[in-house]
Design an enzyme around this catalytic site. Sequence first.
Site, short mmCIF file in Angstrom:
data_model
loop_
_atom_site.label_atom_id
_atom_site.label_comp_id
_atom_site.label_asym_id
_atom_site.label_seq_id
_atom_site.Cartn_x
_atom_site.Cartn_y
_atom_site.Cartn_z
N ASP A 550 45.00 38.00 34.68
CA ASP A 550 44.13 39.08 34.17
C ASP A 550 43.20 39.63 35.24
OD1 ASP A 550 45.36 38.43 31.84
OD2 ASP A 550 43.60 37.64 30.82
N ASP A 571 49.98 39.04 33.86
CA ASP A 571 49.39 40.24 33.24
C ASP A 571 48.16 40.70 34.03
OD1 ASP A 571 51.25 39.73 31.23
OD2 ASP A 571 49.83 38.67 29.96
#
Length: 1787
Positions: A550, A571
């Site tokens: 992230d 991600d």
Amino acid sequence: MHLLLIASAFLSYAAAQSNNTVASQTLTSSTSLSSSSIPGSTTAITVAQDGSGQFTAISPALSYAQNSGYPTVTIKAGTYSETVSVQATQTVTIVGENSSPGDYSQNRVTISHPLGPLTVASNNVQGISWRNINFVNSNTTGTAYAVSIRGTKNAFYDCSFVSAGQGAITSSLGITLISGGYIEGADKVFYSYPGMYVYGTTITALNSNALLVYTKGASINNVFYNSTIVFDTCSIVQKSGSSNGYVYLAAPNGAGSQAIFRNTSMAALVAPAGVHPTSSSYVDYYGEFETTGNGAFSANSASRSSYDHLMTADQMSQWTAGSVFADSFPPYATSDLGWIDQSVLIAIQNSESTQTSVASASTSSSTSSVSSTITSTAFLTTSSVFANNITASSIAVSTTSSAACAPSATLVVSKFPGACEYSNISAAIAALPNDNQAKTIEIKAGVYTEQVSISRNGKVTLIGETSAPQDYTSNNVTIQFSNGQLTSAGLDETTPVINAKKTNDNSCLAVYNINFVNTYPQTKNTAALAADFYGNNIAAYGCSFVGFQDTLLANKGIQVLSNSYIEGSIDFVWGFSTAYFHQCYIAINTPGACISAQSRSTSTSPGGYVFDSCYITGTKTYGSTLGLSYLGRPYSNFSIAVYMNSYIDSQINSAGWSVWQTNNPQTNGVLFGEYNNSGPSSWQSSTQRAPFATNLTSAQAQSYTLGAWIGDTSWLDQTAYNYIPSYTLTGPSTTTNTSSNSTTSIPSATASINAHPDSGTQAPAGAVLVSPNGQVKNSYANITAALASLPNDYTNQTLFIYAGAYTEQVPSINRPGAVRLIGYTTANPGYSYQNNTVTITFSRGLSVSPLPVGHSDAETATISTASNRISWYNINMINSDNLDGLESNYVTLAASIYGNDIGFYAVSMIGWQDTLLTGATNGYQYYENSYIEGAIDFIWGYSKAYFKGCTIAGKRASSAMTAQSRASATAIGGYIFDQCLFTAAADATVDLTQSIYLGRPYSAYALVVVKNSYLDKCIQPSGWKVWSTTDPRTDHITFAEYANVGPGAWQNNVPARQAFQNCTLLTTDTYPLASVMDSSNNVTVAGNSTYDGTTPPAGALVVSKTPIDGVTTYNTIQAALDAAPISSKTNATIFIHPGSYEEHLVVNKSGTTIFQGYSESTADYSSNKVTITFSYGVDTQSDESNSDSATVYATGNYFYAYNINFRNDNGTQQDIASLGFAVKSSKYASLYSCQVYGNQDTLLINGYLFAFQSYIAGSIDFIWGSGSGYFLNSTIAANEDDINITADKRATNTTQAGFVFDQCSIVPATGQSGLKRVGLGRPWNDLARVAYIDSYLDGMIEAAGWNQWSTSSPQTDQVTFAEYHNYGPGATVCNRANFSEQLTDSSVAQFQLGNFFTTTNWINFTRIDVQPFVPGIGSAPAPCASTTVSSTATIITSTSTSSVSSSTISSSTLPLTTIYTTKTVTDKETLITSFTSADVTSTATTVITQDAGSTITPAALTTTITGKESTTVLSTTSVAGKTSTVKATTTISLVSTLTPAPITITDDEGSTSTIIVTSSPKGSTTTLSTTITIAPTATKTVDGKASTISVTVTSIKTTTKASTTTLKCIPSVDSKVRRQLANQAAGHVTSTVYTTLLTYVKTSSVSLAGSTDYQTVTRTSTIGKLTTLKQSTVTSTITSFTTKSSVVTVSGGVGTSTSYKTSTIESTVTAARQTKTVVKSAITTVTSTSTIDPTTSTVYSTKTSSLKSATVTVTPPPSTKTTTLKSTSTIFVTSTKTSKNAPACTA
């Protein structure tokens, strides 16, 4: 000027470091810690957890070093969970491993312990230095120090101190230096008696209204010394992600508290007043010198407290490090500074010198000066004798306005700041005015360790120093921080290095050539963000963002990143915004994950990521295995990600893209596009891309160019955007990969309708739209029509209301599911009402003089609610009738609120009289950031409501703002106002100064608390008023205030508040939000049980009876299980095609296993097409485990089944367990639209099971086990009579185990009829716990409902067999078993889904569309009819006489045979008398517990409490060496008389025989003498003589006479099947003879000091469902007083005066008589009436301050003398025999 000060300080510090061999960098090393690191050290002790040092723990190493003369202890990296205690006196230095010298964020050693990681345990300790250590205390309760310090010459360099509780730095007497550190605490960060100098340190508090300093002085050898803390060149900041405010710099814990803040930056979280209002209570001193930032004196001069002094340069010589340490507590004070690291000392001394010289120069050149008067009696010194030579008159001190740098649009940050420069970015940002003007911060080269937060209005530009601005490769500025959080914690947004939240405007943020690095190590499922960008027009040029999971949150709004570097693992580009990445270098540092994870809520929502001309590759850490990563995966079904004109290296898998999860792909509606890319993993003709990816055409790609994608580009710096980067965008990759198993998480997607809206301008997915006249497509023209369109079910619904005026009276919202109403706002939703654009207006009023018959106030409301879980955001509600107030006695409600869990956020409510009705007597409501305006009682009603951050505006003189009502002291209800503003309405037409009351009591139990609030000048000095002069209603009210400020606050109106006599000033906050409101653990869902059940999920193993072309299939489920991956990190999903599979399965995969059955109707279990069947039974009498018979036994960690039937067809043999499904202890299983068939023991739950919309069928105990099972909207079907559904065997009473049936149907199994004797459950052991809630109970449920385990072993003592608001023919509660209970709204909360399971993250809420119950659901069953039989009883506390009688009732329904048995009744009476000083209340509570069915008539009790006190107050005045002594004596008598009236209880057991037993013990009188002692007097305790209680017990001798009856026919026997039990004969009547009365009387007495209000409360608790009578009449005469001593010190003498104030209050409480019906026999209904006449108690109490010792006489518990009387009774027993060859009886 401030910049110059910091610059000089750091230049001096740097110079010192370069010229001194003891510089801090020599003390730390990223690779090793050895004695060579410490100059002058020949040897050192090493601590290492891996055993490589001499010690593995710090405490023994430190002790050994001190005792053995080792000067140094080095600690290698690790977290040491211990509490280190320092007791020896030997000087030693403790050094922790650190990877970056001088940077506490790089510390690699942490000492953590909830009892305190470090305690300096001896006052003799001296010369202990700590370097590069983190001290962490995670305890959130009470004082939770990170370090507790005492002794002399303590030093901490580059350390961090983190406490989740109070008192992070707790210091006893001694001296301490803290340099270059970080200090964090919830409240009272510096505590106790410090002598401390804090330099170059970052400090933060976590709570709102927290205190940074909470200290006091101390007397040593009869001389009083001040405690002193000086903060020099520090930063007081708000922790990233926190929103707390009103943090006070200091407050006194007693006299002698001193805190000085010099050259320190203060963020806006600092309270405008600076120091806490309690500073007026003591003689103390707080000052600021050259502080800066939005929280500093200069930014808040108008609001600064008079006790926070703006200091001048000529005063600062008294507040240097040398002065602080020299003038501290003896014997610790020292003028020797040689113990301080010389580089640090030089920096401190140069900083001090520069500060004063610059300030002096500025002062001399200033043309203006300010003269101020210090009105406190503080003396500006750190010297020992505090204020001894100060007169009461004020001292004039000349001050000047602080010189500041000329205003500039550009600020400069430097590691070595010069004039007008800042040492860190946060300080520079804090200095920016919130003025909507563009500002620039230039950052000079260096590494800055901090978290940066930007939220101001107006453009902000950050420019980092670089030699080549075209990209990130030459950046010289790095901002770094180490912070990671588990993704499951929901705290991702607290971790970023830079957090830009520009929600209030589109004024832009531009960042140039800065590296943002989150140094938190890679940790599984842990987010560590480098950046969080939230807002429109945010751009980054030539920047670098580095992290792992992230890394970059492109959160909301529009962002553009050009020529930048982004690195991460999982991600690492994610969020919801519209973002454009141009010429960026995207680097994957860990294989097996995805680059992007974008989310859009609907297909029309804005958002999506475009990567244009980017370079996609891996880092050197990636490894050598290729093709393991993906371009992206969908964070929602409408995700957009496009790569075009980019180079895609070989790390990317040939599929290109990944699903979100195998069981939740989220690929419907996604657009994953590629166009014109190059590189080995680009989309080529031979590439097998994922089927949901799109190979864009040239025409399609035009939609993803910069202008087409983001719209307006005028805000971009086109020059920086179009720079050509130095790195190639097309070359071959030079990096390689490694393999890694991908991790697929457990499916979970909890949706909460009451969640805070993400946007005020964009409608959430699925929302019902409303716009004026329906001008928005697919919207309703008014709110009424939109609400009418909502389904009347448990689904969650949202209304999004576009801007406009809506003239309508909105009908009451009343539906089972939750409702959220969001008003359009450009501001952050729920944060401010001032920019609301949606207004609902209606004009309706009602005259209430008198109120017309058939009408109510509520009918006038503009909006109203009647159901639960409704939330409102940013909506104005106005009742426009009578807004000028011309018509009196005329109510006009803006809102009428009934129901539970109703929330209002940033709303406005305007009316005249009765604006807001909180109508639900059992409801909870929450109001935040809202505005409520009215004239008369405009916040009124019965609910429990919490108002936080609201504005309460009155507009009529002599009226009250609130009128609250509760039915009793224990009833739900009351208003809590927290951080609110009480003021006059802006449109008020008259001057309202000192004319509005906070409230008046609508009932005698009204409760209103105002805390942490600002009370404007409109508040009347008395604060509160009575209801009326003829009907005051003040007997039991709670009107309380705590920590308020403003002209109307208590401390500014003490005489008037005290004169009112019915309000209280609290000393602590006893009304926190968590304790005031009801449980917030209810789970709100918004899933869908209807979905495509015919298509296998991606990656699933497919089971089919027949082969399928092109698909690999398995013909058995076991074969598929065998082929499933064994890794716990990978889900095993098995899709099963229609058919019956005869298999016996044990599912033991350590990870997650999912069975999905083919289904064309996923919401209907009766349509299931997949059955797993097996036929096997286990003899329950054998040693074999019942679980062995389960068709499917889930023993792995997580098991999910969708649309599967589980069958065990073994048959219906008795004592044979045939299980359909079982879940093992500690494992998790959930069933969705499944069916489970078996016979005895069908479903075994030893672990955790959740079943939704499923069907469970069986016979004996067919749902059983020791685990936790929750059944929602399911069918529970019994397939035979005379059985119990459940047999719970909860192991302990502390576990949350048991079974809950929520909105279920309890019916006969398919094909069964005529069932009449089915029980809801029986207890496998005494701790069984089962609840049926809002469920349909068929007529098959027997009247008793519940059963014992067996006659010989009932096991019902501690069971919880509970029902709540069930319905149907089997739901009647009139004859329920006496060990079962009917739950209340409060007691049922324990069974809510969120409370029942410790965690619910293993439940797949995406497949659930029925809302779990909330308290208040359904309706209570009809009450039962009753027969009343006269009964009386009298209970006294010291003696007891009882009689038990039964009367004969004739009935033709009595059976032929009567069996008499004997039963012993125990009457327990406990008298507990406690006296406590908390909240100046003492309560005498009498608890009487008795078994219904006895008549107890004791003589009356008279209790006399007489207290006598003689208090001598010694006052000494010294003038010129003379002393006068004044003695005062006060004698107090306290008398309390308690005379309860008789209670008579009569019980009829349905017997035809009457036996009376009488016990008549002699009464006694207990005399309690108490003496109230006021500290600081001593207390002497004298043991009183114990009284004696005589108890007469009747002993019965029983004679039995038998007779025999011969039957001429044989009666039939009805039996119920029981596990391992013989059938029991029926048809007998049992008459119980009560023979023995055992009486226990226990008396305890506790006497505590304090001002006391004595009240006597009688509470009766009755076994056998006897109700507790209401409180008897109490007449209390309370004498309270306030004593305040003030000391005025005059040169040459001391004068002391003491003043007393005494007031008397009389109050009477009268409780009505109460009647309770008690049923003791299934044959005859007996009603027992218990009445206690009102009891009168008169108490006289006076509190006096005393300096002499007082005597307390405590009477011990009475002894008991027992006399036994003999009695004989004869019992006739009839036996029965049958005539020979007798036939069966006929009707």
